[in-house]
Each structure stands twice: as C-alpha cells, then as structure tokens.
Write an enzyme that holds these catalytic residues in place. Structure first.
Site, PDB file in Angstrom:
ATOM      1  N   GLU A   1       0.593  -1.249  -0.063  1.00 10.22           N
ATOM      2  CA  GLU A   1       0.048  -0.071   0.102  1.00 10.22           C
ATOM      3  C   GLU A   1       0.787   1.420   0.125  1.00 10.22           C
ATOM      4  O   GLU A   1       0.215   2.197  -0.385  1.00 10.22           O
ATOM      5  CB  GLU A   1      -0.945   0.091   1.276  1.00 10.22           C
TER       6      GLU A   1
ATOM      7  N   ASP B   1     -11.621  -5.956  -2.705  1.00  9.76           N
ATOM      8  CA  ASP B   1     -12.445  -6.812  -2.588  1.00  9.76           C
ATOM      9  C   ASP B   1     -13.823  -6.331  -1.971  1.00  9.76           C
ATOM     10  O   ASP B   1     -13.932  -5.062  -1.584  1.00  9.76           O
ATOM     11  CB  ASP B   1     -12.121  -7.972  -1.277  1.00  9.76           C
TER      12      ASP B   1
END
Length: 231
Positions: free
Chosen positions: A12, A198
């Site tokens: 990230e 997701d």
C-alpha cells in the site's frame, strides 16, 4: 506544506515511496517513516502495520515526531455498499469502529466511551478529494462512511451483522478509525481514501490476494492527484 500519508502494508505504500524525491527512511518502534518531496509538499509516508493498535501507535509517533499539518490514510478496503466494485475508490465522510459495543451503558454502537460516535473527516480535504474525483473516468469514486475493526470481513454472517448496525456504510478495513481517533485527539485534519481490493463477504480472501496491487495503484494515483491540488 507537510502532509502525512499512512498505509498499513508494503503493497500500500511502495508505489508512493518510489515517487518521493530526496527520500530518507527511518524506523521507530517497528514503524517505517519515509520523508521526501512530492507535488511541492514535504511528505511523510508511514507504513503503520496492520490493525488498530499498530495504526494508533504509529500515528501517535507520526504526529509527535514529524508534526504534519494534514493526514491522509490510504490503502485497500472491502466494499460494503451494493453499488461498489473492486477497484473503486471510497473517500471518507465519517469513520467509525464496527467492533466496539458499549451499548449497555447507553453509548451508540461503535462508540468508544469519551469519544464521539464517529470521526468526521476534514471537510476541506473531502471537498478537494471530490474535486479530484471528477477527473476520474475509468474508476468509480464515491464518498461515504468507512468502518474499522480488527477482523478481515470474509464471513457473510459477520457482514450481515454489521449491515444491521450501520446504514449507508461504504467500506470496511482495519486501521482508519484508529488513525481518525488519534487525529481527533490531536486536532489534526484527516481524510481516508481507500481503493477496494474485495467486496466484503464474497470470497473476500481470494479477491484480496488477486486485487491488492490494483487497489494500491488506484489509491496511490488518486492521492497524488490530491497532493497536486492541495495548496
């Protein structure tokens, strides 16, 4: 302007770290801080570690040691709203804990005693992010509530229980409310900008592994646009 950007995982923060000029990295209490220049700003990039305790500890060190003027929390999240797809970006209007329950003492679900029920993102940062999202043509960017808990939301029953507690919840993840609570205590403006890796409860673990890099790229590119517009 001195801006802090926080991500939990190497995936990230890696792309943004590579964009920093004159980058210098140091580790404090296991938390990695990289200072550098980007878009005319002094940026402190923090790799906080996963979960609320890591996020709260590292954000406290960040604010005490580096004194940023604004905080942006980035990375991946699980989509909760029916309109969202993997790769979409969510800008926080408010952040809440979804795994705190002190309702026996008349607090709202998710409210930590002594704290507000939710933590409002800085209106100016949200407005700036909204301005940037108007230029996005290939991905959907929305704003709304993000909720945080120390669990990965792959269990449909747990997802259903959280849906019963929060209306209009857009995304869930594992750090944002901790970052927001620390910023609230220090009175530092913040915003959460997360890309979806997701959709919560729908084979989330498989999707997360497949789409984490895509989510990291989308959130990083969007944050660079925000930094370029930030005056």
């Amino acid at each position: 302007m001195r801006i802090a950007v926080i991500g939990a995982m190497e995936e990230e923060v890696r792309i943004l770290r590579d964009k920093l000029e004159q980058a210098e990295t140091e580790t404090v209490a296991g938390c990695e801080f990289t200072k550098g220049l980007l878009a005319g700003h002094e940026v402190i990039l923090l790799k906080s570690g996963i979960g609320k305790v890591n996020a709260a500890m590292s954000t406290t060190i960040l604010l005490e040691k580096y004194k940023p003027e604004k905080v942006i929390n980035t990375g991946s999240a699980g989509g909760f709203h029916h309109s969202l797809n993997v790769g979409d970006v969510v800008i926080s209007t408010e952040v809440r804990h979804h795994d705190v329950d002190v309702t026996a003492f008349n607090y709202e679900y998710g409210q930590v005693p002594g704290m507000p029920p939710g933590f409002k993102a800085d209106e100016a940062l949200v407005a700036l992010a909204e301005k940037c999202m108007q230029a996005e043509e290939n991905i959907q960017v929305v704003k709304g509530m993000i909720a945080t808990g120390d669990s990965f939301m792959s269990d449909p029953n747990r997802v259903a229980a959280i849906r019963d507690k929060f209306e209009n919840l857009y995304a869930v993840e594992m750090e944002a409310a901790a970052v927001a609570q620390v910023c609230h205590q220090y009175e530092i403006p913040f915003v959460i900008i997360r890309a979806l890796s997701d959709i919560a409860g729908k084979e989330s673990n498989v999707s997360f592994d497949q789409f984490l890099d895509q989510a990291a790229l989308h959130s990083t590119n969007f944050i660079v646009k925000v930094l370029e517009e930030l005056k």
